[in-house]
Write an enzyme that holds these catalytic residues in place. Structure first.
Site, PDB file in Angstrom:
ATOM      1  N   LEU A   6       0.865  -1.291   0.132  1.00 50.38           N
ATOM      2  CA  LEU A   6       0.136   0.007   0.068  1.00 50.38           C
ATOM      3  C   LEU A   6       0.773   1.084   0.042  1.00 50.38           C
ATOM      4  O   LEU A   6       1.870   1.552   0.963  1.00 50.38           O
ATOM      5  CB  LEU A   6      -0.909  -0.079   1.117  1.00 50.38           C
ATOM      6  CG  LEU A   6      -1.568   1.457   1.355  1.00 50.38           C
ATOM      7  CD1 LEU A   6      -2.477   1.792   0.584  1.00 50.38           C
ATOM      8  CD2 LEU A   6      -2.354   1.247   2.851  1.00 50.38           C
ATOM      9  N   SER A  11      -0.397   9.153  -6.888  1.00 44.30           N
ATOM     10  CA  SER A  11      -0.824   9.652  -8.107  1.00 44.30           C
ATOM     11  C   SER A  11       0.039  10.540  -8.693  1.00 44.30           C
ATOM     12  O   SER A  11      -0.077  10.786 -10.020  1.00 44.30           O
ATOM     13  CB  SER A  11      -2.096  10.611  -7.885  1.00 44.30           C
ATOM     14  OG  SER A  11      -1.678  11.619  -6.822  1.00 44.30           O
ATOM     15  N   SER A  12       1.221  10.865  -8.205  1.00 45.07           N
ATOM     16  CA  SER A  12       2.442  11.746  -8.776  1.00 45.07           C
ATOM     17  C   SER A  12       3.743  11.611  -8.115  1.00 45.07           C
ATOM     18  O   SER A  12       3.640  11.152  -7.140  1.00 45.07           O
ATOM     19  CB  SER A  12       1.676  13.102  -8.972  1.00 45.07           C
ATOM     20  OG  SER A  12       1.677  13.822  -7.755  1.00 45.07           O
ATOM     21  N   GLY A  15       5.741   8.981  -5.105  1.00 42.96           N
ATOM     22  CA  GLY A  15       4.685   7.801  -4.889  1.00 42.96           C
ATOM     23  C   GLY A  15       4.250   7.149  -6.052  1.00 42.96           C
ATOM     24  O   GLY A  15       4.331   5.654  -6.168  1.00 42.96           O
ATOM     25  N   SER A 129      11.787  13.639   5.403  1.00 41.36           N
ATOM     26  CA  SER A 129      12.870  14.620   4.449  1.00 41.36           C
ATOM     27  C   SER A 129      14.181  14.918   5.254  1.00 41.36           C
ATOM     28  O   SER A 129      13.984  14.748   6.257  1.00 41.36           O
ATOM     29  CB  SER A 129      11.851  15.793   4.388  1.00 41.36           C
ATOM     30  OG  SER A 129      12.608  16.808   3.607  1.00 41.36           O
ATOM     31  N   TYR A 142       7.176  22.759   7.656  1.00 38.46           N
ATOM     32  CA  TYR A 142       7.406  21.496   6.995  1.00 38.46           C
ATOM     33  C   TYR A 142       8.691  20.392   7.653  1.00 38.46           C
ATOM     34  O   TYR A 142       8.327  19.423   7.700  1.00 38.46           O
ATOM     35  CB  TYR A 142       7.859  21.783   5.379  1.00 38.46           C
ATOM     36  CG  TYR A 142       8.128  20.453   4.706  1.00 38.46           C
ATOM     37  CD1 TYR A 142       6.990  19.740   4.043  1.00 38.46           C
ATOM     38  CD2 TYR A 142       9.503  19.914   4.457  1.00 38.46           C
ATOM     39  CE1 TYR A 142       7.341  18.654   3.362  1.00 38.46           C
ATOM     40  CE2 TYR A 142       9.437  18.994   3.733  1.00 38.46           C
ATOM     41  CZ  TYR A 142       8.572  18.258   3.151  1.00 38.46           C
ATOM     42  OH  TYR A 142       8.642  17.044   2.487  1.00 38.46           O
TER      43      TYR A 142
END
Length: 267
Positions: A6, A11-12, A15, A129, A142
């Site tokens: 999973l 979608s972009s 990933g 990150s 972030y």
């Protein structure tokens, strides 16, 4: 039998590349996005999941377990970027980025753990990150979300050891993705005391993304980790100086390291 994976936020960007690479390697891959346009693309089974809505997480995980009877890997990749002066970033955007990058990731972990415990095996890879290792100017929120996820991963590893469920983080540096377009950018206000420095830093950040590494590098690293019996606590993927910056933060006095960042961002 093909292992079941999973991947959130498939979608972009990173990933999507990881999902397609793992299909090529023989895995049965379920990718998620908030509004998947197709059931399949390049062999990836796309299903709806919004990490800020727990009911969609439950539904997605239950769908996979019902169809496959198991879940071997979770790659917690869904996230959002955010930039802006800390003082001027709207409170609702601050909460939104934590709901997405931190609390959302925790909710997905909670949803898959009962199955992995029952199986007495599984692996969870949290995408953090390199920015999460340090407080960066105009990216502080972030950095905070990714840093928090890294610390929680360290604790989770020890709690899950007896169940043979493995967990690790992969911290990317700058990669050539559309993350810059999808970030929330606090507006550059004409009357802001941060106007010039924020504007210049924002332009520099976008340049770094455009010159970033190919997302296939991340896909290959993740595939290698998935085939590791004893994964490390943390992995870092990026250009040498990005990875070396983590070493420098640990080795140098805090003010020296702060000076390096100030010089890097021309502040």
């Amino acid at each position: 039998m093909s292992k079941v994976v999973l991947i959130t936020g498939a979608s972009s960007g990173i990933g999507a590349t990881v999902a397609q690479y793992l299909v090529h390697k023989g895995f049965k891959v379920y990718g998620t996005s908030r509004n998947p346009k197709e059931a399949f693309y390049s062999g990836v089974r796309m299903i709806a999941l919004d990490v800020t809505k727990p009911e969609t997480i439950t539904n997605a995980v239950n769908t996979i377990i019902t169809k496959e009877g198991r879940l071997d890997y979770l790659i917690n990749n869904a996230g959002m970027g955010i930039t802006g002066p800390l003082e001027e970033t709207p409170d609702d955007e601050t909460r939104k980025v934590f709901e997405t990058n931190f609390f959302g990731a925790l909710e997905v972990i909670k949803a898959v753990l009962p199955t992995m415990r029952k199986q007495q095996e599984g692996m969870i890879i949290n995408i953090t990150s390199i920015a999460g290792y340090m407080g960066l100017p105009y990216r502080g929120l972030y950095s905070a979300t990714k840093g928090a996820l890294g610390i929680v991963t360290e604790a989770y590893r020890m709690e899950l050891k007896e169940f043979n469920v493995k967990m690790t983080t992969v911290a990317p540096g700058d990669f050539a993705t559309n993350i810059a377009a999808g970030r929330y950018h606090a507006p550059i206000l004409d009357n802001s005391p941060y106007k010039d420095n924020y504007g210049n830093t924002l332009a520099l950040m976008d340049e770094h993304v455009e010159a970033g590494m190919d997302t296939m590098v991340m896909a290959k690293v993740i595939y290698k980790i998935m085939n590791t019996k004893k994964p490390k606590v943390h992995y870092r993927v990026g250009y040498f100086m990005q990875r070396f910056s983590i070493f420098l933060k640990r080795a140098l006095p805090d003010t020296w390291y702060e000076k390096l960042l100030l010089n890097h961002y021309n502040l």
